[in-house]
Each structure stands twice: as structure tokens, then as C-alpha cells.
Design an enzyme around this catalytic site. Sequence first.
Site, mmCIF file in Angstrom:
data_model
loop_
_atom_site.group_PDB
_atom_site.id
_atom_site.type_symbol
_atom_site.label_atom_id
_atom_site.label_comp_id
_atom_site.label_asym_id
_atom_site.label_seq_id
_atom_site.Cartn_x
_atom_site.Cartn_y
_atom_site.Cartn_z
ATOM 1 N N PRO A 12 0.852 -1.003 -0.138
ATOM 2 C CA PRO A 12 0.005 0.143 0.029
ATOM 3 C C PRO A 12 0.911 1.121 -0.064
ATOM 4 O O PRO A 12 1.673 1.389 0.693
ATOM 5 C CB PRO A 12 -0.947 -0.180 1.443
ATOM 6 C CG PRO A 12 -0.825 -1.778 1.772
ATOM 7 C CD PRO A 12 0.456 -2.103 1.044
ATOM 8 N N GLU A 13 0.586 2.145 -0.903
ATOM 9 C CA GLU A 13 1.340 3.331 -1.130
ATOM 10 C C GLU A 13 0.352 4.618 -0.270
ATOM 11 O O GLU A 13 -0.638 4.244 0.319
ATOM 12 C CB GLU A 13 1.532 3.743 -2.330
ATOM 13 C CG GLU A 13 2.359 2.639 -3.100
ATOM 14 C CD GLU A 13 2.265 2.628 -4.473
ATOM 15 O OE1 GLU A 13 2.632 4.029 -4.865
ATOM 16 O OE2 GLU A 13 2.675 2.055 -5.326
ATOM 17 N N LYS A 71 4.443 6.141 4.122
ATOM 18 C CA LYS A 71 3.543 4.957 4.174
ATOM 19 C C LYS A 71 3.365 4.391 5.833
ATOM 20 O O LYS A 71 2.950 3.462 5.858
ATOM 21 C CB LYS A 71 4.194 3.752 3.091
ATOM 22 C CG LYS A 71 4.397 4.003 1.727
ATOM 23 C CD LYS A 71 5.129 3.084 1.022
ATOM 24 C CE LYS A 71 5.589 3.366 -0.583
ATOM 25 N NZ LYS A 71 6.246 2.338 -0.851
ATOM 26 N N ARG A 298 12.932 -3.227 -10.362
ATOM 27 C CA ARG A 298 11.358 -3.165 -10.302
ATOM 28 C C ARG A 298 10.623 -2.914 -11.660
ATOM 29 O O ARG A 298 11.082 -2.449 -12.737
ATOM 30 C CB ARG A 298 10.987 -1.864 -9.593
ATOM 31 C CG ARG A 298 11.663 -1.776 -8.369
ATOM 32 C CD ARG A 298 11.093 -2.959 -7.256
ATOM 33 N NE ARG A 298 9.578 -2.586 -7.000
ATOM 34 C CZ ARG A 298 9.355 -1.768 -6.012
ATOM 35 N NH1 ARG A 298 9.902 -1.151 -5.258
ATOM 36 N NH2 ARG A 298 7.669 -1.863 -6.057
#
Length: 310
Positions: A12-13, A71, A298
Site C-alpha cells: 500500500p502506498e 507509508k 522493479r
Amino acid sequence: MRHPRTRQPRVPELPEVESVRRGLAPRVVGNTVLDVAILRDYSIRHQVGGAQEFRDRLVGSTLCEVARRGKFLWMTARKDGSAPVALVAHLGMSGQFRFFENEARPLHPHARVTMLLGSGASRTELDFIDQRTFGYLVVDDVIGTSDHLAAGAGTGAALIPRRVSHIARDILDPHFDIDAVAGSLRTRSSAIKSLLLGQQTVSGIGNIYADEALWRARVHPAQSARQISSEKMRLVLESAAAVMAAALEVGGTSFDALYVNVNGESGYFSRSLQAYGRTGEPCPRCGTPIRRIVVGGRSSHICPRCQRRR
């Protein structure tokens, strides 16, 4: 209705964590922690004194605010005559907070910590649920912020949990200095996407919103930050702020049930993604198929025409 094809687990950002913070605040502030049950010790693995210390520092305290930086979120807790402490939460990949109000209910199979909160005659159970167990809770000391300004969203106090103090201000923080951050990024030779994900210069930006911001700004994710102009770097940060603000309005981005808010609801920004997870689909701007590349280990999603590397 469009849905991204990417279904990889994700952390979750900022928009997702801020949605959780906003859901927690009106329901926990003013409540006293009456009891705590630790159902999995690994979920409090950073508590040096283990379950006993976690309970001793929390039970009997009153929750007086819910704050966030990047975060990380935390609930400031006070006991009469004692210095405040912070119940820090990192959601990992699947951490959730869920409320259960005055009702008998079966325990969630992935509940890791459950807290009984009370205010007057009312009782509320707040569970920390974490299927993948990458998240954690820890009761931490608070220290003064290095710039003597309010620590983040949801707090006016210049106090921050010790373990969060190294995290940079996030792009939606009212004290975020966009010009200073743009200047700092331009001194680095690393790929701009890697710097956006690093949390040391600007926090809260993860893989999804980095891809979306760079697509909006027409910047290749592997471009050296040193080679990006001041104007373009500012545009990257402004684009990140815009995309995360838009995501926050619809509760963030959910691809599955691993991220939900405190009411068990998913976010709907996945329907508005322009680049992330859209490999092979036409760029909404020019029609060129979106490509998936790897930057700094990534996955990254780009339009090879709009985001040429210079």
C-alpha cells in the site's frame, strides 16, 4: 470498464495508507486501550520487550491522534503523568485495520493483534489483520522533528516516532518543499524512478504512482536525475502529487482483497491508471503500445514514444 492486467502483490502506498488513517481517526481518537491480545508474535517483531512490553506500554492509554508520514501511520497514546508514545503501523503488503462494534463475531483467520477500545459505555474491537505478515505494529518513543514542524498528516505536533524520523516528508505534506526536493534529486546520478521509490528525499511514492507520475511528466524511469531539468523535475513531483491526490479521492488502488480500508472497502483508482499494468495496451496519449521494462529491479510501465530516454 478498464482494469490493469498486473496482479502482482504490492505494498500500500500513500493514498491507501492515508485512506486507512482517515478511517481510523474519527473512531479511535478519545478511546482508551482497555486490552490487547497478540495472536502472532511476528507481527510485533520490532518490539524489543516482546508482547509484555507491547501490552504494558499500550493498555490504559488514551489514543489522541492518528498521524501519517509517507507509508507509515501511528496513533499517539498518552497515560496520565507519562510521556506520549506512538503505536506505529506499517501495513506491509496486506496489513488492514478493521473495526468490530459491540458484536459477537468469529475471529478473522488472519487477525494478528486485536485491541479492545472503550469510551464511556461503548466498546469497540480493532483488529490488525495481515495475511502475508510483512506488516507490523510497534509501540515506540516519540522525538522532536528535525525541522521543528508538525510531523505529518493528522497531527499539529512536532513529534514523530523514533523509527519514522528518517523518512522524508511526503509529497502531500503541507510542509513539503517541492523546490528543495527537486534540487536535491537533481544532484543524483541514479535513475529517477529509483530515487522516487527510495523514501529518503520524498516519501510515500511506490511503484504504481511512480509509473503514473513519470508517464504524466513524459520522463523515462531510467533517466538519470542529474540529466533532468529543474522544470521537468518539478513537473515529475507535481504529477506525483496530482495522481496521488486523485487516487486518494477514490480510496486508493485495489487489485484484490489484500488492501481494503477500515470498512472493508476497496479503492477504485485502478480504473484510472494510464500506464501501470497496461502492457500492450495503447498509450492514452499517442496510441503507442505500453511496454514493461525493469528499472532498478522493479517492473516499470512506459510509453516508448512519450517517455524517451535522453
